[in-house]
Design a protein around this motif. Sequence first.
Motif, PDB file in Angstrom:
ATOM      1  N   ILE A 128       0.966  -1.270  -0.006  1.00 14.26           N
ATOM      2  CA  ILE A 128      -0.084  -0.176  -0.022  1.00 14.26           C
ATOM      3  C   ILE A 128       1.003   1.224   0.014  1.00 14.26           C
ATOM      4  CG2 ILE A 128      -1.893  -1.098   1.372  1.00 14.26           C
ATOM      5  CD1 ILE A 128      -1.325   0.767   3.440  1.00 14.26           C
ATOM      6  N   ASP A 129       0.266   2.366  -0.740  1.00 11.85           N
ATOM      7  CA  ASP A 129       1.048   3.626  -0.804  1.00 11.85           C
ATOM      8  C   ASP A 129      -0.020   4.489  -0.152  1.00 11.85           C
ATOM      9  OD1 ASP A 129       1.739   5.961  -1.575  1.00 11.85           O
ATOM     10  OD2 ASP A 129       3.434   5.108  -2.656  1.00 11.85           O
ATOM     11  N   VAL A 130       0.055   4.958   1.000  1.00 12.61           N
ATOM     12  CA  VAL A 130      -0.891   5.941   1.590  1.00 12.61           C
ATOM     13  C   VAL A 130      -0.669   7.490   0.843  1.00 12.61           C
ATOM     14  CG1 VAL A 130      -1.572   7.116   3.650  1.00 12.61           C
ATOM     15  CG2 VAL A 130      -0.721   4.702   3.716  1.00 12.61           C
ATOM     16  N   ASP A 131       0.592   7.864   0.664  1.00 13.51           N
ATOM     17  CA  ASP A 131       0.709   9.120   0.101  1.00 13.51           C
ATOM     18  C   ASP A 131      -0.317   9.010  -1.209  1.00 13.51           C
ATOM     19  OD1 ASP A 131       1.739  10.780   1.846  1.00 13.51           O
ATOM     20  OD2 ASP A 131       3.833  10.407   1.153  1.00 13.51           O
ATOM     21  N   GLU A 132       0.455   8.349  -2.258  1.00 11.15           N
ATOM     22  CA  GLU A 132      -0.230   8.361  -3.744  1.00 11.15           C
ATOM     23  C   GLU A 132      -1.583   7.445  -3.671  1.00 11.15           C
ATOM     24  OE1 GLU A 132       1.273   7.686  -6.888  1.00 11.15           O
ATOM     25  OE2 GLU A 132       3.264   8.456  -6.680  1.00 11.15           O
ATOM     26  N   GLY A 133      -2.037   6.984  -2.333  1.00 18.87           N
ATOM     27  CA  GLY A 133      -3.341   6.372  -2.545  1.00 18.87           C
ATOM     28  C   GLY A 133      -3.422   5.204  -3.282  1.00 18.87           C
ATOM     29  N   PHE A 134      -2.850   4.034  -3.080  1.00 17.21           N
ATOM     30  CA  PHE A 134      -3.329   2.808  -4.110  1.00 17.21           C
ATOM     31  C   PHE A 134      -2.781   1.680  -3.149  1.00 17.21           C
ATOM     32  CE2 PHE A 134       0.954   3.813  -5.668  1.00 17.21           C
ATOM     33  CZ  PHE A 134       1.619   2.572  -5.508  1.00 17.21           C
ATOM     34  N   PRO A 156      -7.337   9.260  -1.780  1.00 20.05           N
ATOM     35  CA  PRO A 156      -6.121   9.690  -0.961  1.00 20.05           C
ATOM     36  C   PRO A 156      -6.608  10.096   0.527  1.00 20.05           C
ATOM     37  CG  PRO A 156      -6.193  11.083  -2.831  1.00 20.05           C
ATOM     38  CD  PRO A 156      -7.342  10.018  -2.826  1.00 20.05           C
ATOM     39  N   LEU A 157      -5.984  10.013   1.470  1.00 15.28           N
ATOM     40  CA  LEU A 157      -6.139  10.645   2.780  1.00 15.28           C
ATOM     41  C   LEU A 157      -6.000  12.070   2.629  1.00 15.28           C
ATOM     42  CD1 LEU A 157      -4.479   8.735   5.795  1.00 15.28           C
ATOM     43  CD2 LEU A 157      -6.882   8.881   5.197  1.00 15.28           C
ATOM     44  N   PRO A 158      -6.801  12.989   3.048  1.00 20.84           N
ATOM     45  CA  PRO A 158      -6.598  14.545   2.942  1.00 20.84           C
ATOM     46  C   PRO A 158      -5.337  14.776   3.667  1.00 20.84           C
ATOM     47  CG  PRO A 158      -8.857  13.865   3.979  1.00 20.84           C
ATOM     48  CD  PRO A 158      -8.156  12.496   3.801  1.00 20.84           C
ATOM     49  N   PRO A 159      -4.541  15.994   3.112  1.00 15.74           N
ATOM     50  CA  PRO A 159      -3.439  16.133   3.746  1.00 15.74           C
ATOM     51  C   PRO A 159      -3.432  16.405   5.387  1.00 15.74           C
ATOM     52  CG  PRO A 159      -4.029  17.520   1.989  1.00 15.74           C
ATOM     53  CD  PRO A 159      -5.071  16.742   2.143  1.00 15.74           C
ATOM     54  N   PHE A 160      -4.370  16.724   5.776  1.00 17.60           N
ATOM     55  CA  PHE A 160      -4.655  17.000   7.330  1.00 17.60           C
ATOM     56  C   PHE A 160      -4.493  15.661   8.092  1.00 17.60           C
ATOM     57  CE2 PHE A 160      -7.102  16.974  11.143  1.00 17.60           C
ATOM     58  CZ  PHE A 160      -6.335  17.835  11.889  1.00 17.60           C
ATOM     59  N   LEU A 161      -5.123  14.752   7.428  1.00 16.87           N
ATOM     60  CA  LEU A 161      -5.188  13.427   8.047  1.00 16.87           C
ATOM     61  C   LEU A 161      -3.946  12.692   7.886  1.00 16.87           C
ATOM     62  CD1 LEU A 161      -8.838  11.937   7.535  1.00 16.87           C
ATOM     63  CD2 LEU A 161      -7.940  13.232   9.451  1.00 16.87           C
ATOM     64  N   GLN A 162      -3.248  12.952   6.674  1.00 20.29           N
ATOM     65  CA  GLN A 162      -1.903  12.355   6.426  1.00 20.29           C
ATOM     66  C   GLN A 162      -0.964  12.490   7.632  1.00 20.29           C
ATOM     67  OE1 GLN A 162      -1.356  10.026   3.988  1.00 20.29           O
ATOM     68  NE2 GLN A 162       0.354   9.919   5.174  1.00 20.29           N
ATOM     69  N   ASP A 163      -1.000  13.813   7.474  1.00 18.05           N
ATOM     70  CA  ASP A 163      -0.159  14.599   8.767  1.00 18.05           C
ATOM     71  C   ASP A 163      -0.338  13.998   9.894  1.00 18.05           C
ATOM     72  OD1 ASP A 163       1.786  16.451   9.386  1.00 18.05           O
ATOM     73  OD2 ASP A 163       0.471  17.774  10.071  1.00 18.05           O
ATOM     74  N   LEU A 164      -1.467  13.757  10.492  1.00 20.23           N
ATOM     75  CA  LEU A 164      -1.855  13.183  11.635  1.00 20.23           C
ATOM     76  C   LEU A 164      -1.186  11.810  11.765  1.00 20.23           C
ATOM     77  CD1 LEU A 164      -3.432  14.506  13.964  1.00 20.23           C
ATOM     78  CD2 LEU A 164      -5.560  13.374  13.221  1.00 20.23           C
ATOM     79  N   VAL A 165      -1.523  11.033  10.605  1.00 19.60           N
ATOM     80  CA  VAL A 165      -1.071   9.519  10.566  1.00 19.60           C
ATOM     81  C   VAL A 165       0.699   9.480  10.499  1.00 19.60           C
ATOM     82  CG1 VAL A 165      -0.823   7.439   9.442  1.00 19.60           C
ATOM     83  CG2 VAL A 165      -2.980   8.758   9.495  1.00 19.60           C
ATOM     84  N   ASP A 166       1.347  10.357   9.640  1.00 17.08           N
ATOM     85  CA  ASP A 166       2.558  10.327   9.601  1.00 17.08           C
ATOM     86  C   ASP A 166       3.230  10.885  11.101  1.00 17.08           C
ATOM     87  OD1 ASP A 166       2.438   9.962   7.087  1.00 17.08           O
ATOM     88  OD2 ASP A 166       2.846  12.041   6.337  1.00 17.08           O
ATOM     89  N   GLN A 167       2.535  11.510  11.893  1.00  6.14           N
ATOM     90  CA  GLN A 167       3.121  11.881  13.224  1.00  6.14           C
ATOM     91  C   GLN A 167       2.992  10.860  14.341  1.00  6.14           C
ATOM     92  OE1 GLN A 167       2.972  15.737  14.524  1.00  6.14           O
ATOM     93  NE2 GLN A 167       2.524  17.063  12.617  1.00  6.14           N
ATOM     94  N   GLY A 168       2.148   9.876  13.955  1.00  4.49           N
ATOM     95  CA  GLY A 168       1.865   8.886  14.943  1.00  4.49           C
ATOM     96  C   GLY A 168       0.541   8.866  15.316  1.00  4.49           C
TER      97      GLY A 168
END
Lengths: 167, 439
Positions: free
Chosen positions: A121-127, A141-153
């Motif tokens: 899986i690629d969360v950034d690209e969304g596939f 794709p996850l919206p940037p806000f949620l992506q940031d939340l996931v990236d920060q743990g």
Amino acid sequence: MSVDGTGRAWVFGDDIDTDQITPSRFLVSSDPDELGEHAFNDLRPEFADGVEPGDFVVAGENFGSGSSREHAPLSLVGAGVAGVVAQSFARIFFRNAINLGLPVLICPGVGEIDDGTEISIDVDEGFVYDHDEEIRYDAEPLPPFLQDLVDQGGLKPYTRRKLESAD
Amino acid sequence: MTGKTITEKILSEKSGADATAGDYVEATVDAMVTHDVTGPLTIDVFEDVTGDDAALAAPENVVFTLDHHAPADGVQAANNHNIVREFAAEYGANQYEISDGICHQVMIEEGFVEPGDLVIGADSHSTTYGGLGALGTGVGSTDLGTAFATGELWFRVPETIRFEVEGDLPDGVYAKDLILRFIGDVGFDGATYKTAEYGGSAIRDLPIHQRLVLSNMAIEMGGKAGIVEPDERTATYLEEQAGLEVGVDPDLAADDDASYEAVYTYEGADLAPQVSKPSNPENAVDVGETTGTDIDQVFVGTCTNGRYEDIRVVADVLTGERVAPNTRLIVVPASRAVYQRCLETGVLEALVDAGATFQSAGCGPCFGTHQGALGDGDVALATANRNFPGREGSMESRVYLGSPATAAATALYGEITDPREIDTTRYDDHAVSDVGVVR
Ligand code: SF4
């Protein structure tokens, strides 16, 4: 192809509720490792022993419906699951998963994937990529806000950082 | 540019962004609430993220109630109460005691909620605040514990489903009947992740205590929130109940060209009293399909229908009468203030004379672990919001949901009874509440 991870798909059907992910008799604990030992305890007893860190849970529609118990996504984190890919999620499960830092992808068609298939899986690209069938499933794709939340743990580390930067 | 729903307006205002359904925003929260069941977990999360220099972002906006196991029914519950008491004292948060009432009722009476506010609670019925034109929603313990620290939380801006009811409601038909019908039509997960917005002339004519019922049960169709446009009645109610001067903000209404995911319309005159059969709120039918069902216990109370006007309807029907011989009637006021009004107006006396059990304020048997739980084979009718298997006690019990008027008629005859069979002047709660508050 840059991917976030490759692992085995544990495939589940539609409407898997939080009781099937974490049966209520195990709610006395809130320790992820202990909860992980009972993930899908009744539905798929072989899951907890068989799952390898980096594997994925793949599901159909409305994954995680039912009660708001945060224990359900926590048990998957404890079991070493690297992400959950489903055709759709119930609201509070999705929210709790994001808060806990567990990657989740909404991905039409993934219910077709065979159990045990190697996927990436690629969360950034969304596939999601099915290596056996060589099929790519595009996710919302996850919206940037949620992506940031996931990236920060998840929400706790995110909040700690926010509090520090406010000091 | 298309117009906005109330939800989009509130989330825009609180986030400083131009919020449209589907967007993600971080918004400032006006008030936060948790109770004796979810409070201890929320406290754990807060202490985990804040560490040594812990402080609540806005202690004056943080509210703890002790309502689910109140008074404590065991050592674990008593310990949880103490965890909450100690935390609230240490951090300067608002804390209410046993018998002060159910979290959602206390929040409203104590003036923590105003129209246009964004309110979160670690309790799924935090949707109740929508009856005042606020955006109230239930969240998890990680959400609430971190919001304690920052005063903010992330939200996905929900789509909106609109329910329109026009015309007059027939005698014996209340907001409770409307919401059971909506849930029956949309289904138990029909509004998942969405706001239910309620409008139309029949809704505008509802007194506030009934609007709160519509919003309270939005979660029983999966809703994130349930909102009624605030108006003069809202302002009057808040002034009389909570001593708040809020005025009416004409902007706090859905724009005419707001976009809805679906619109359901009803003619008030077509509606009959509703009962949801066991064991899902979506099993709503006209009361006539259930009349004659023997009932062992009638329960009047909860954050849905435990307000003064609800209990008064029951007292008006039962004054000078007796509860049916093989039926128990349990009445639990939603707050200490409700209890006091029942005391002052003779409602309590009428009910006790009729054979009711009248308990101190709190959740009572609503979730099956406290006083008034059901045994194997018991059949109950409750003014509550949920009737899942085991919700009010034994997995072998069955619960029907209905309005206070249906509950009163049922308690009188010991079987489910259509409230329209009883002289309507005995429970005309629309009339007594015309200005919003019953004296
Ligand atoms: S009255 Fe029932 S639904 Fe309402 S907060 Fe208490 S337990 Fe929950």
